[in-house]
Write an enzyme that holds these catalytic residues in place. Structure first.
Site, mmCIF file in Angstrom:
data_model
loop_
_atom_site.group_PDB
_atom_site.id
_atom_site.type_symbol
_atom_site.label_atom_id
_atom_site.label_comp_id
_atom_site.label_asym_id
_atom_site.label_seq_id
_atom_site.Cartn_x
_atom_site.Cartn_y
_atom_site.Cartn_z
ATOM 1 C CG HIS A 100 -24.232 39.473 15.572
ATOM 2 N ND1 HIS A 100 -23.024 38.623 14.802
ATOM 3 C CD2 HIS A 100 -24.477 38.608 16.794
ATOM 4 C CE1 HIS A 100 -23.797 37.391 15.571
ATOM 5 N NE2 HIS A 100 -24.897 37.169 16.596
ATOM 6 C CG ASP A 102 -25.131 36.788 20.753
ATOM 7 O OD1 ASP A 102 -25.326 37.060 19.632
ATOM 8 O OD2 ASP A 102 -24.592 36.278 21.495
ATOM 9 C CG HIS A 256 -20.315 35.615 18.180
ATOM 10 N ND1 HIS A 256 -20.652 36.324 19.175
ATOM 11 C CD2 HIS A 256 -22.025 35.118 17.491
ATOM 12 C CE1 HIS A 256 -21.863 36.514 18.775
ATOM 13 N NE2 HIS A 256 -22.778 35.872 18.257
ATOM 14 N NE ARG A 271 -26.926 32.955 19.412
ATOM 15 C CZ ARG A 271 -27.890 33.879 20.481
ATOM 16 N NH1 ARG A 271 -29.160 34.631 21.369
ATOM 17 N NH2 ARG A 271 -27.718 35.427 19.955
#
Ligand code: SIN
Length: 280
Positions: A100, A102, A256, A271
């Site tokens: 995907h 983000d 990623h 994150r």
């Protein structure tokens, strides 16, 4: 640690580089300038053996731009811009375990994402990255001409469980924000990177549901071709994490995938996302 010995070692023939000789807790403007140049050139950068407080991590992230909010989880207590991603030993699914880019279901998806490793399994839990410039550049002229007229519709509801599940934790362990809803956004299937001017394929299997003006069934044969094309081994790199590793990737030209091969072990990551613009 001196900033003058900064090195940038490519990780694969496609994208990714490991940056050495830098302490991100004490990075200065000149060193950041070199890091940012490398970020635009290599699309994803990796730093090892960093020791960062939440404040230092946030300060480094802010150098890339204003911080964004993850729509489906509260952040760390006292540091809402940091989302904690945890896979516990008893859990079998992971967060981000599908290819995907983000949150492309947002109108202004994040420019960049950072991940800081707190606890990692002895083996496994690597992350794969794919170069969406090369994915575009290696398409035929005919396919590129067709994609020039197409927009992709992204939905947060397409594979929600594999991307959120119960792996997002805040300091208070109340991860879900109130009343999460399905978010949808339409973006060009090929976007122009606002800083490099390069074209990048901008569809991904986790969020791109269909082409605008077409049904999912009509879109899927082409989308599935593009999804597989974009993640051929030659277009990827793979990073092995250790506590203290930090990655920053450019969501405008990468995908990623977090590899889920470490059942029975714990992995904890922090994150941060950086605000982006509407893809064009
Ligand atoms: C993510 O998709 O943001 C998480 C990647 C990872 O945990 O390796």
């Amino acid at each position: 640690m001196t900033q003058t010995t900064l090195g940038v070692e490519p990780l694969s023939g496609a994208l990714g580089a490991v940056v050495t000789g830098i302490d991100l807790a004490r990075i200065d403007d000149a060193a950041f300038g070199r890091v940012y140049e490398a970020f635009l050139e290599h699309q994803v950068l990796f730093f090892r053996d960093q020791t960062l407080t939440p404040e230092q991590y946030l300060a480094f992230a802010r150098r890339f731009g204003a911080l964004a909010d993850y729509p489906f989880a509260k952040g760390l207590e006292g540091h809402p811009a940091i989302t904690v991603i945890v896979k516990e030993p008893h859990q079998t699914s992971n967060f981000g375990g599908m290819w995907h880019t983000d949150t492309t279901y947002q109108p202004d998806p994040p420019k960049a994402t950072m991940l800081y490793a707190v606890e990692t399994p002895r083996a496994g839990g690597d992350t794969l990255f794919a170069d969406m410039y090369r994915a575009y550049d290696t398409l035929s002229d005919g396919m590129r001409a067709m994609l020039a007229g197409l927009d992709g519709v992204s939905s947060s509801g397409l594979h929600a469980s594999s991307l959120r599940a119960d792996h997002l934790k805040s300091g208070s362990m109340q991860s879900e924000k109130a009343a999460p809803k399905v978010l949808e956004a339409t973006h060009p299937a090929v976007r122009t990177h606002p800083e490099t001017g390069r074209s990048a394929l901008y569809v991904n299997p986790a969020h791109t549901a269909r082409f605008a003006g077409m049904t999912r069934a009509e879109s899927l044969p082409i989308l599935e071709y593009l999804f597989a094309h974009a993640v051929q081994p030659e277009l990827t790199c793979r990073f092995r994490w250790a506590p203290g590793s930090l990655a920053v990737w450019d969501n405008r030209c990468t995908q990623h995938c977090a590899i889920n091969d470490y059942d029975g072990h714990r992995r904890v990551m922090q994150r941060i996302t950086i605000q982006g613009d509407a893809p064009a």
